[in-house]
Design a protein around this motif. Structure first.
Motif, PDB file in Angstrom:
ATOM      1  N   GLY A 170       0.794  -1.231   0.000  1.00 38.13           N
ATOM      2  CA  GLY A 170       0.000   0.000   0.000  1.00 38.13           C
ATOM      3  C   GLY A 170       0.829   1.285   0.000  1.00 38.13           C
ATOM      4  N   ILE A 171       2.112   1.208  -0.317  1.00 34.42           N
ATOM      5  CA  ILE A 171       2.944   2.413  -0.291  1.00 34.42           C
ATOM      6  C   ILE A 171       3.732   2.566  -1.589  1.00 34.42           C
ATOM      7  CG2 ILE A 171       3.161   2.561   2.216  1.00 34.42           C
ATOM      8  CD1 ILE A 171       5.891   1.191   1.950  1.00 34.42           C
ATOM      9  N   GLN A 172       3.167   2.112  -2.687  1.00 36.91           N
ATOM     10  CA  GLN A 172       3.876   2.173  -3.965  1.00 36.91           C
ATOM     11  C   GLN A 172       4.278   3.598  -4.308  1.00 36.91           C
ATOM     12  OE1 GLN A 172       1.592   0.892  -7.345  1.00 36.91           O
ATOM     13  NE2 GLN A 172       3.371   0.813  -8.675  1.00 36.91           N
ATOM     14  N   ASP A 173       3.362   4.551  -4.148  1.00 40.35           N
ATOM     15  CA  ASP A 173       3.678   5.940  -4.484  1.00 40.35           C
ATOM     16  C   ASP A 173       4.807   6.482  -3.612  1.00 40.35           C
ATOM     17  OD1 ASP A 173       1.680   5.918  -6.388  1.00 40.35           O
ATOM     18  OD2 ASP A 173       0.161   6.656  -4.990  1.00 40.35           O
ATOM     19  N   LYS A 174       4.810   6.092  -2.342  1.00 42.33           N
ATOM     20  CA  LYS A 174       5.846   6.552  -1.420  1.00 42.33           C
ATOM     21  C   LYS A 174       7.216   5.973  -1.813  1.00 42.33           C
ATOM     22  CE  LYS A 174       6.021   7.198   3.551  1.00 42.33           C
ATOM     23  NZ  LYS A 174       5.469   6.747   4.820  1.00 42.33           N
ATOM     24  N   VAL A 175       7.236   4.702  -2.196  1.00 43.30           N
ATOM     25  CA  VAL A 175       8.493   4.072  -2.601  1.00 43.30           C
ATOM     26  C   VAL A 175       8.993   4.683  -3.903  1.00 43.30           C
ATOM     27  CG1 VAL A 175       9.528   1.904  -3.372  1.00 43.30           C
ATOM     28  CG2 VAL A 175       8.005   1.912  -1.407  1.00 43.30           C
ATOM     29  N   LEU A 176       8.121   4.855  -4.859  1.00 39.60           N
ATOM     30  CA  LEU A 176       8.532   5.382  -6.158  1.00 39.60           C
ATOM     31  C   LEU A 176       8.914   6.856  -6.092  1.00 39.60           C
ATOM     32  CD1 LEU A 176       6.042   3.612  -8.568  1.00 39.60           C
ATOM     33  CD2 LEU A 176       8.471   3.135  -8.225  1.00 39.60           C
ATOM     34  N   SER A 177       8.528   7.553  -5.032  1.00 40.39           N
ATOM     35  CA  SER A 177       8.925   8.954  -4.901  1.00 40.39           C
ATOM     36  C   SER A 177      10.430   9.084  -4.683  1.00 40.39           C
ATOM     37  CB  SER A 177       8.172   9.616  -3.745  1.00 40.39           C
ATOM     38  OG  SER A 177       8.589   9.073  -2.511  1.00 40.39           O
ATOM     39  N   ASN A 178      11.087   8.019  -4.267  1.00 38.68           N
ATOM     40  CA  ASN A 178      12.538   8.037  -4.092  1.00 38.68           C
ATOM     41  C   ASN A 178      13.291   7.752  -5.385  1.00 38.68           C
ATOM     42  OD1 ASN A 178      12.476   8.454  -1.270  1.00 38.68           O
ATOM     43  ND2 ASN A 178      12.000   6.299  -0.959  1.00 38.68           N
ATOM     44  N   ALA A 179      12.594   7.269  -6.397  1.00 37.59           N
ATOM     45  CA  ALA A 179      13.254   6.886  -7.646  1.00 37.59           C
ATOM     46  C   ALA A 179      13.572   8.114  -8.482  1.00 37.59           C
ATOM     47  CB  ALA A 179      12.352   5.951  -8.433  1.00 37.59           C
ATOM     48  N   PRO A 180      14.742   8.098  -9.160  1.00 35.88           N
ATOM     49  CA  PRO A 180      15.035   9.210 -10.071  1.00 35.88           C
ATOM     50  C   PRO A 180      14.030   9.295 -11.211  1.00 35.88           C
ATOM     51  CG  PRO A 180      16.987   7.832  -9.741  1.00 35.88           C
ATOM     52  CD  PRO A 180      15.840   7.148  -9.075  1.00 35.88           C
ATOM     53  N   LYS A 181      13.539   8.110 -11.649  1.00 35.01           N
ATOM     54  CA  LYS A 181      12.564   8.086 -12.727  1.00 35.01           C
ATOM     55  C   LYS A 181      11.670   6.865 -12.530  1.00 35.01           C
ATOM     56  CE  LYS A 181      12.188   8.196 -17.729  1.00 35.01           C
ATOM     57  NZ  LYS A 181      12.893   8.084 -19.003  1.00 35.01           N
ATOM     58  N   ALA A 182      10.370   7.063 -12.659  1.00 38.96           N
ATOM     59  CA  ALA A 182       9.416   5.959 -12.531  1.00 38.96           C
ATOM     60  C   ALA A 182       8.429   6.036 -13.685  1.00 38.96           C
ATOM     61  CB  ALA A 182       8.677   6.054 -11.209  1.00 38.96           C
ATOM     62  N   GLU A 183       8.085   4.852 -14.209  1.00 39.18           N
ATOM     63  CA  GLU A 183       7.110   4.778 -15.295  1.00 39.18           C
ATOM     64  C   GLU A 183       6.176   3.607 -15.052  1.00 39.18           C
ATOM     65  OE1 GLU A 183       9.159   4.370 -18.979  1.00 39.18           O
ATOM     66  OE2 GLU A 183      10.039   6.365 -18.903  1.00 39.18           O
ATOM     67  N   TYR A 184       4.895   3.818 -15.226  1.00 40.98           N
ATOM     68  CA  TYR A 184       3.867   2.783 -15.123  1.00 40.98           C
ATOM     69  C   TYR A 184       3.905   2.044 -13.776  1.00 40.98           C
ATOM     70  CZ  TYR A 184       4.258   3.584 -20.134  1.00 40.98           C
ATOM     71  OH  TYR A 184       4.339   4.171 -21.378  1.00 40.98           O
ATOM     72  N   GLY A 185       4.279   2.738 -12.724  1.00 36.08           N
ATOM     73  CA  GLY A 185       4.299   2.142 -11.396  1.00 36.08           C
ATOM     74  C   GLY A 185       5.537   1.313 -11.105  1.00 36.08           C
ATOM     75  N   PHE A 186       6.595   1.464 -11.905  1.00 33.47           N
ATOM     76  CA  PHE A 186       7.842   0.726 -11.708  1.00 33.47           C
ATOM     77  C   PHE A 186       9.025   1.680 -11.753  1.00 33.47           C
ATOM     78  CE2 PHE A 186       4.941  -2.278 -13.767  1.00 33.47           C
ATOM     79  CZ  PHE A 186       4.999  -3.337 -12.875  1.00 33.47           C
ATOM     80  N   PHE A 187      10.175   1.229 -11.229  1.00 30.20           N
ATOM     81  CA  PHE A 187      11.408   1.982 -11.380  1.00 30.20           C
ATOM     82  C   PHE A 187      11.822   1.942 -12.839  1.00 30.20           C
ATOM     83  CE2 PHE A 187      11.757   0.714  -6.907  1.00 30.20           C
ATOM     84  CZ  PHE A 187      12.084   1.939  -6.330  1.00 30.20           C
ATOM     85  N   ALA A 188      12.196   3.070 -13.407  1.00 34.70           N
ATOM     86  CA  ALA A 188      12.688   3.131 -14.776  1.00 34.70           C
ATOM     87  C   ALA A 188      14.203   3.286 -14.724  1.00 34.70           C
ATOM     88  CB  ALA A 188      12.052   4.295 -15.513  1.00 34.70           C
ATOM     89  N   VAL A 189      14.886   2.400 -15.434  1.00 31.61           N
ATOM     90  CA  VAL A 189      16.346   2.447 -15.459  1.00 31.61           C
ATOM     91  C   VAL A 189      16.808   2.528 -16.889  1.00 31.61           C
ATOM     92  CG1 VAL A 189      16.634   1.164 -13.312  1.00 31.61           C
ATOM     93  CG2 VAL A 189      16.502  -0.075 -15.440  1.00 31.61           C
ATOM     94  N   PRO A 190      18.002   3.078 -17.104  1.00 24.49           N
ATOM     95  CA  PRO A 190      18.492   3.171 -18.484  1.00 24.49           C
ATOM     96  C   PRO A 190      18.853   1.790 -19.030  1.00 24.49           C
ATOM     97  CG  PRO A 190      20.049   4.193 -16.927  1.00 24.49           C
ATOM     98  CD  PRO A 190      18.867   3.746 -16.157  1.00 24.49           C
TER      99      PRO A 190
END
Length: 95
Positions: A71-91
């Motif tokens: 239940g904290i997906q948005d909170k976790v992804l707020s730490n990511a430099p880039k997030a797309e479609y609810g996941f961490f986006a990496v190069p």
């Protein structure tokens, strides 16, 4: 049980430990003392003593085994430099 310098050198070789010849005699004496202490444990009367996993009785707290997304997906992804479609986006690393 008595340990000699040759046994110390063999164990050191198996353990990939470098021991000088002058230290192997000292180590043999120390290991013989340790093994003597271990042999003394065999003299202890343990008849009627149940094996223990811990000295004090431990009980685990049980909880209901429920699968959740946290239940904290948005909170976790707020730490990511880039997030797309609810996941961490990496190069892309493989070209």
């Amino acid at each position: 049980m008595s340990v000699d310098a040759a046994t110390v050198k063999r164990v050191a070789h198996l353990a990939r430990i470098k021991i000088d010849d002058d230290r192997s005699a000292v180590m043999a004496e120390e290991l013989s003392k340790i093994l003597g202490w271990v042999e003394m444990l065999g003299e202890v009367n343990t008849d009627g003593v149940e094996p223990l996993a811990a000295v004090i009785p431990n009980t685990l707290r049980w909880r209901e085994d429920v699968v959740t997304d946290g239940g904290i997906q948005d909170k976790v992804l707020s730490n990511a430099p880039k997030a797309e479609y609810g996941f961490f986006a990496v190069p892309k690393v493989i070209e």
